[in-house]
Scaffold this motif. Structure first.
Motif, PDB file in Angstrom:
ATOM      1  N   TYR A 113      13.318  -8.981   4.679  1.00 25.44           N
ATOM      2  CA  TYR A 113      12.596  -8.449   6.144  1.00 25.44           C
ATOM      3  C   TYR A 113      13.646  -8.837   7.214  1.00 25.44           C
ATOM      4  N   ASP A 114      14.484  -9.970   7.084  1.00 28.59           N
ATOM      5  CA  ASP A 114      15.059 -10.089   8.320  1.00 28.59           C
ATOM      6  C   ASP A 114      16.346  -9.506   8.448  1.00 28.59           C
ATOM      7  N   GLU A 115      16.633  -8.626   7.625  1.00 29.14           N
ATOM      8  CA  GLU A 115      17.775  -7.649   7.657  1.00 29.14           C
ATOM      9  C   GLU A 115      17.356  -6.360   8.570  1.00 29.14           C
ATOM     10  N   ILE A 116      16.066  -6.177   8.676  1.00 28.27           N
ATOM     11  CA  ILE A 116      15.728  -4.952   9.266  1.00 28.27           C
ATOM     12  C   ILE A 116      15.090  -4.989  10.459  1.00 28.27           C
ATOM     13  N   LYS A 117      15.086  -3.811  11.363  1.00 33.90           N
ATOM     14  CA  LYS A 117      14.395  -3.883  12.526  1.00 33.90           C
ATOM     15  C   LYS A 117      12.787  -3.359  12.269  1.00 33.90           C
ATOM     16  N   TYR A 118      12.928  -2.240  11.437  1.00 34.87           N
ATOM     17  CA  TYR A 118      11.404  -1.622  11.025  1.00 34.87           C
ATOM     18  C   TYR A 118      11.400  -1.042   9.856  1.00 34.87           C
ATOM     19  N   THR A 119      10.450  -0.756   9.269  1.00 35.15           N
ATOM     20  CA  THR A 119      10.120   0.209   8.048  1.00 35.15           C
ATOM     21  C   THR A 119       8.921   0.854   8.476  1.00 35.15           C
ATOM     22  N   LYS A 120       8.812   1.906   8.269  1.00 35.64           N
ATOM     23  CA  LYS A 120       7.503   3.077   8.597  1.00 35.64           C
ATOM     24  C   LYS A 120       7.362   3.992   7.550  1.00 35.64           C
ATOM     25  N   TYR A 121       6.104   4.356   7.525  1.00 38.48           N
ATOM     26  CA  TYR A 121       5.881   5.379   6.266  1.00 38.48           C
ATOM     27  C   TYR A 121       6.507   6.861   7.045  1.00 38.48           C
ATOM     28  N   LEU A 122       7.093   7.705   5.920  1.00 42.00           N
ATOM     29  CA  LEU A 122       7.841   8.816   6.444  1.00 42.00           C
ATOM     30  C   LEU A 122       6.913  10.041   6.396  1.00 42.00           C
ATOM     31  N   ILE A 123       6.469  10.687   7.448  1.00 44.79           N
ATOM     32  CA  ILE A 123       5.526  11.781   7.549  1.00 44.79           C
ATOM     33  C   ILE A 123       6.374  12.934   6.891  1.00 44.79           C
ATOM     34  N   SER A 124       6.136  13.586   6.081  1.00 51.79           N
ATOM     35  CA  SER A 124       6.837  14.693   5.355  1.00 51.79           C
ATOM     36  C   SER A 124       5.856  15.825   5.296  1.00 51.79           C
ATOM     37  N   PHE A 125       6.309  17.025   5.573  1.00 51.84           N
ATOM     38  CA  PHE A 125       5.812  18.253   5.666  1.00 51.84           C
ATOM     39  C   PHE A 125       6.044  19.302   4.493  1.00 51.84           C
ATOM     40  N   LYS A 126       6.659  18.699   3.483  1.00 52.57           N
ATOM     41  CA  LYS A 126       7.470  19.499   2.254  1.00 52.57           C
ATOM     42  C   LYS A 126       6.438  20.323   1.603  1.00 52.57           C
ATOM     43  N   ASN A 132       0.823  -1.261  -0.026  1.00 52.78           N
ATOM     44  CA  ASN A 132       0.115   0.183   0.018  1.00 52.78           C
ATOM     45  C   ASN A 132       0.759   1.356   0.104  1.00 52.78           C
ATOM     46  N   HIS A 133       2.061   1.142   0.508  1.00 53.25           N
ATOM     47  CA  HIS A 133       2.870   2.562   0.644  1.00 53.25           C
ATOM     48  C   HIS A 133       4.013   2.229  -0.425  1.00 53.25           C
ATOM     49  N   ILE A 134       3.730   1.587  -1.403  1.00 53.74           N
ATOM     50  CA  ILE A 134       4.857   1.808  -2.786  1.00 53.74           C
ATOM     51  C   ILE A 134       4.683   3.084  -3.514  1.00 53.74           C
ATOM     52  N   GLU A 135       5.912   3.747  -3.885  1.00 54.65           N
ATOM     53  CA  GLU A 135       5.826   5.004  -4.401  1.00 54.65           C
ATOM     54  C   GLU A 135       5.619   6.119  -3.374  1.00 54.65           C
ATOM     55  N   LYS A 136       5.692   5.841  -2.123  1.00 48.11           N
ATOM     56  CA  LYS A 136       5.737   6.589  -0.974  1.00 48.11           C
ATOM     57  C   LYS A 136       6.883   6.600  -0.163  1.00 48.11           C
ATOM     58  N   GLU A 137       7.126   7.897   0.323  1.00 53.25           N
ATOM     59  CA  GLU A 137       8.592   7.801   1.403  1.00 53.25           C
ATOM     60  C   GLU A 137       8.576   7.002   2.584  1.00 53.25           C
ATOM     61  N   VAL A 138       9.551   6.268   2.820  1.00 51.31           N
ATOM     62  CA  VAL A 138       9.610   5.276   3.939  1.00 51.31           C
ATOM     63  C   VAL A 138      11.098   5.434   4.784  1.00 51.31           C
ATOM     64  N   GLU A 139      10.996   4.969   5.910  1.00 52.83           N
ATOM     65  CA  GLU A 139      12.375   5.072   6.909  1.00 52.83           C
ATOM     66  C   GLU A 139      12.269   3.535   7.154  1.00 52.83           C
ATOM     67  N   VAL A 140      13.641   3.078   6.907  1.00 52.26           N
ATOM     68  CA  VAL A 140      14.048   1.840   7.217  1.00 52.26           C
ATOM     69  C   VAL A 140      15.235   1.973   8.124  1.00 52.26           C
ATOM     70  N   LEU A 141      15.064   1.040   9.325  1.00 54.01           N
ATOM     71  CA  LEU A 141      16.419   1.064  10.107  1.00 54.01           C
ATOM     72  C   LEU A 141      16.564  -0.382  10.096  1.00 54.01           C
ATOM     73  N   ARG A 142      17.811  -0.544   9.736  1.00 58.06           N
ATOM     74  CA  ARG A 142      18.707  -1.914   9.476  1.00 58.06           C
ATOM     75  C   ARG A 142      19.056  -2.322  10.830  1.00 58.06           C
ATOM     76  N   LYS A 143      19.208  -3.827  11.109  1.00 62.58           N
ATOM     77  CA  LYS A 143      19.467  -4.289  12.351  1.00 62.58           C
ATOM     78  C   LYS A 143      21.126  -3.805  12.619  1.00 62.58           C
ATOM     79  N   ASP A 144      21.722  -3.422  11.795  1.00 60.41           N
ATOM     80  CA  ASP A 144      23.013  -2.886  12.001  1.00 60.41           C
ATOM     81  C   ASP A 144      23.253  -1.569  12.505  1.00 60.41           C
TER      82      ASP A 144
END
Length: 155
Positions: free
Chosen positions: A142-155, A87-99
């Motif tokens: 998916y097992d390389e990351i801690k999380y992915t979330k939609y990046l809320i932007s006010f640009k 559902n969030h394809i083509e939208k900005e996201v933030e990804v935190l890797r396990k490292d």
């Protein structure tokens, strides 16, 4: 104790034929049931109320007392199921890797094993005085990351 499987079956019955999808069901040891649903265009409070009433109609409070909370997955919360990625394809996201490295970019694709994010990186071409921004696709499991979330932007 109320079984998670039972609640999931009830929610699946209600979801049938609707564009909503189940994100998560949690049940605490003291029978607090939390149901999270989502929809490509957001979740309406009326639908949460309808689902809550449907679940209550299927569970018997005389057999077991419980507390029920039905809501949306919540904007800014980490994705929990593949459908949220789709559902969030083509939208900005933030990804935190396990490292510990963090990526911000545009979600380009997602399937059962991987997802791809296009990130901007500064690269200094050979012989150039200044670095330039280039787009680069990063494919992650998916097992390389801690999380992915939609990046809320006010640009």
């Amino acid at each position: 104790m109320i079984e998670k499987k039972t609640v999931c079956q009830i929610v699946d019955e209600w979801l049938e034929g609707k564009e909503y999808f189940l994100v998560e069901v949690t049940i605490s040891p003291d029978d607090k049931i939390v149901v999270e649903i989502d929809h490509k265009e957001g979740v309406w409070i009326e639908d949460c109320v309808e689902l809550s009433r449907y679940i209550e109609s299927k569970l018997n409070r005389e057999d077991e007392d419980y507390e029920l909370e039905v809501g949306s997955a919540g904007i800014g919360q980490p994705f929990k199921v593949l459908q949220q990625y789709i559902n969030h394809i083509e939208k900005e996201v933030e990804v935190l890797r396990k490292d510990g490295r963090k990526l911000c970019g545009v979600l380009k694709a997602a399937d059962e094993q991987h997802f791809t994010v296009t990130v901007e990186k500064k690269v200094k071409p050979e012989g150039a005085k200044r670095p330039t921004l280039v787009e680069e696709d990063e494919t992650l499991a998916y097992d390389e990351i801690k999380y992915t979330k939609y990046l809320i932007s006010f640009k």
